[in-house]
Design a protein around this motif. Structure first.
Motif, PDB file in Angstrom:
ATOM      1  N   ARG A  48       0.826  -1.215   0.000  1.00 50.67           N
ATOM      2  CA  ARG A  48       0.000   0.000   0.000  1.00 50.67           C
ATOM      3  C   ARG A  48       0.858   1.263   0.000  1.00 50.67           C
ATOM      4  N   LYS A  49       1.913   1.285   0.800  1.00 53.16           N
ATOM      5  CA  LYS A  49       2.802   2.451   0.850  1.00 53.16           C
ATOM      6  C   LYS A  49       3.458   2.700  -0.506  1.00 53.16           C
ATOM      7  N   ILE A  50       3.864   1.640  -1.168  1.00 51.90           N
ATOM      8  CA  ILE A  50       4.483   1.775  -2.498  1.00 51.90           C
ATOM      9  C   ILE A  50       3.468   2.354  -3.477  1.00 51.90           C
ATOM     10  N   LEU A  51       2.248   1.837  -3.454  1.00 53.82           N
ATOM     11  CA  LEU A  51       1.211   2.324  -4.366  1.00 53.82           C
ATOM     12  C   LEU A  51       0.876   3.790  -4.085  1.00 53.82           C
ATOM     13  N   GLU A  52       0.839   4.178  -2.820  1.00 58.16           N
ATOM     14  CA  GLU A  52       0.567   5.576  -2.469  1.00 58.16           C
ATOM     15  C   GLU A  52       1.675   6.488  -2.988  1.00 58.16           C
ATOM     16  N   LYS A  53       2.931   6.072  -2.845  1.00 60.40           N
ATOM     17  CA  LYS A  53       4.046   6.889  -3.325  1.00 60.40           C
ATOM     18  C   LYS A  53       3.983   7.083  -4.836  1.00 60.40           C
ATOM     19  N   GLN A  54       3.477   6.080  -5.544  1.00 60.97           N
ATOM     20  CA  GLN A  54       3.375   6.168  -6.998  1.00 60.97           C
ATOM     21  C   GLN A  54       2.038   6.770  -7.440  1.00 60.97           C
ATOM     22  N   THR A  56      -0.915   5.603  -7.276  1.00 58.32           N
ATOM     23  CA  THR A  56      -1.845   4.658  -7.884  1.00 58.32           C
ATOM     24  C   THR A  56      -3.165   4.784  -7.144  1.00 58.32           C
ATOM     25  N   GLU A  57      -4.231   4.985  -7.881  1.00 60.60           N
ATOM     26  CA  GLU A  57      -5.553   5.219  -7.287  1.00 60.60           C
ATOM     27  C   GLU A  57      -6.200   3.892  -6.895  1.00 60.60           C
ATOM     28  N   VAL A  58      -6.036   3.538  -5.620  1.00 56.96           N
ATOM     29  CA  VAL A  58      -6.579   2.287  -5.096  1.00 56.96           C
ATOM     30  C   VAL A  58      -7.672   2.595  -4.084  1.00 56.96           C
ATOM     31  N   LEU A  82      -1.059 -16.011  -0.964  1.00 55.19           N
ATOM     32  CA  LEU A  82      -1.713 -14.722  -0.763  1.00 55.19           C
ATOM     33  C   LEU A  82      -2.298 -14.268  -2.096  1.00 55.19           C
ATOM     34  N   LYS A  83      -3.607 -14.076  -2.124  1.00 57.67           N
ATOM     35  CA  LYS A  83      -4.255 -13.566  -3.330  1.00 57.67           C
ATOM     36  C   LYS A  83      -4.718 -12.141  -3.037  1.00 57.67           C
ATOM     37  N   TYR A  84      -4.162 -11.195  -3.772  1.00 55.92           N
ATOM     38  CA  TYR A  84      -4.482  -9.786  -3.615  1.00 55.92           C
ATOM     39  C   TYR A  84      -5.586  -9.412  -4.603  1.00 55.92           C
ATOM     40  N   THR A  85      -6.636  -8.807  -4.117  1.00 51.15           N
ATOM     41  CA  THR A  85      -7.659  -8.240  -4.984  1.00 51.15           C
ATOM     42  C   THR A  85      -7.532  -6.725  -4.840  1.00 51.15           C
ATOM     43  N   ILE A  86      -7.182  -6.077  -5.942  1.00 51.48           N
ATOM     44  CA  ILE A  86      -6.951  -4.641  -5.962  1.00 51.48           C
ATOM     45  C   ILE A  86      -8.117  -3.979  -6.682  1.00 51.48           C
ATOM     46  N   LYS A  87      -8.799  -3.063  -5.994  1.00 56.79           N
ATOM     47  CA  LYS A  87      -9.896  -2.304  -6.591  1.00 56.79           C
ATOM     48  C   LYS A  87      -9.415  -0.866  -6.745  1.00 56.79           C
ATOM     49  N   GLY A  88      -9.505  -0.353  -7.966  1.00 55.75           N
ATOM     50  CA  GLY A  88      -9.044   1.010  -8.163  1.00 55.75           C
ATOM     51  C   GLY A  88      -9.292   1.519  -9.560  1.00 55.75           C
ATOM     52  N   TYR A  89      -8.583   2.613  -9.872  1.00 54.88           N
ATOM     53  CA  TYR A  89      -8.770   3.321 -11.134  1.00 54.88           C
ATOM     54  C   TYR A  89      -7.473   3.298 -11.945  1.00 54.88           C
ATOM     55  N   HIS A  90      -7.583   3.091 -13.243  1.00 50.61           N
ATOM     56  CA  HIS A  90      -6.438   3.121 -14.163  1.00 50.61           C
ATOM     57  C   HIS A  90      -5.333   2.182 -13.690  1.00 50.61           C
ATOM     58  N   LEU A  91      -5.709   0.950 -13.347  1.00 51.79           N
ATOM     59  CA  LEU A  91      -4.750  -0.016 -12.828  1.00 51.79           C
ATOM     60  C   LEU A  91      -3.956  -0.652 -13.960  1.00 51.79           C
ATOM     61  N   ASP A  92      -2.657  -0.762 -13.761  1.00 51.07           N
ATOM     62  CA  ASP A  92      -1.756  -1.402 -14.712  1.00 51.07           C
ATOM     63  C   ASP A  92      -1.238  -2.677 -14.047  1.00 51.07           C
ATOM     64  N   PRO A  93      -1.799  -3.848 -14.419  1.00 48.89           N
ATOM     65  CA  PRO A  93      -1.408  -5.098 -13.758  1.00 48.89           C
ATOM     66  C   PRO A  93       0.098  -5.357 -13.771  1.00 48.89           C
ATOM     67  N   GLU A  94       0.781  -5.053 -14.861  1.00 48.41           N
ATOM     68  CA  GLU A  94       2.228  -5.279 -14.935  1.00 48.41           C
ATOM     69  C   GLU A  94       2.957  -4.437 -13.880  1.00 48.41           C
ATOM     70  N   LYS A  95       2.571  -3.185 -13.765  1.00 48.51           N
ATOM     71  CA  LYS A  95       3.173  -2.297 -12.769  1.00 48.51           C
ATOM     72  C   LYS A  95       2.836  -2.770 -11.351  1.00 48.51           C
TER      73      LYS A  95
END
Length: 130
Positions: A48-54, A56-58, A82-95
């Motif tokens: 989550r911290k990594i996504l916030e720094k970038q 990423t709209e989660v 661990l299966k992560y389900t990410i809900k958000g906007y303009h998500l780039d799965p590779e990133k």
């Protein structure tokens, strides 16, 4: 950290309250549940911290943990998926996968069990519309 004996297990007083630990779910959290929660919680927090720094709209991250234990070896934890389900906007799965790998390298709990518990990770994304 100080742990205290109680009738059906142990307890510890923490800043957020008392934590009861027992091999019996009727009397507290089972040790394996705390181990899995520590791994998922650490990994999810770092991710989550990594996504916030970038920026990423989660909207939400849900982690489902599937645990495989070995009854032949004191019910030892062998694998945690661990299966992560990410809900958000303009998500780039590779990133997101690259960021998940970075979080794995920076999660102290995963690093602590490397070589003794196999940790597997997968991801599902749910694109929300604005």
């Amino acid at each position: 950290m100080e742990f205290y004996l109680k009738e059906n297990g142990m307890r510890i007083d923490l800043d957020y309250g008392e934590l009861s630990i027992s091999g019996n779910e009727d009397h507290g959290y089972r040790p394996f549940q705390l181990m899995v929660a520590s791994i998922a919680g650490c990994s999810g927090s770092v991710f989550r911290k990594i996504l916030e720094k970038q920026r990423t709209e989660v909207e939400d991250i849900i982690i489902n943990a599937d645990v495989e234990r070995n009854p032949e070896e004191a019910n030892r934890i062998e694998r945690i998926s661990l299966k992560y389900t990410i809900k958000g906007y303009h998500l780039d799965p590779e990133k997101l996968y690259k960021n998940l790998e970075i979080s794995r390298r920076n999660c102290s709990m995963i690093r602590s069990v490397e070589g003794s518990i196999k940790i597997e990770e997968s991801m599902e994304t749910i694109e929300l519309s604005i």
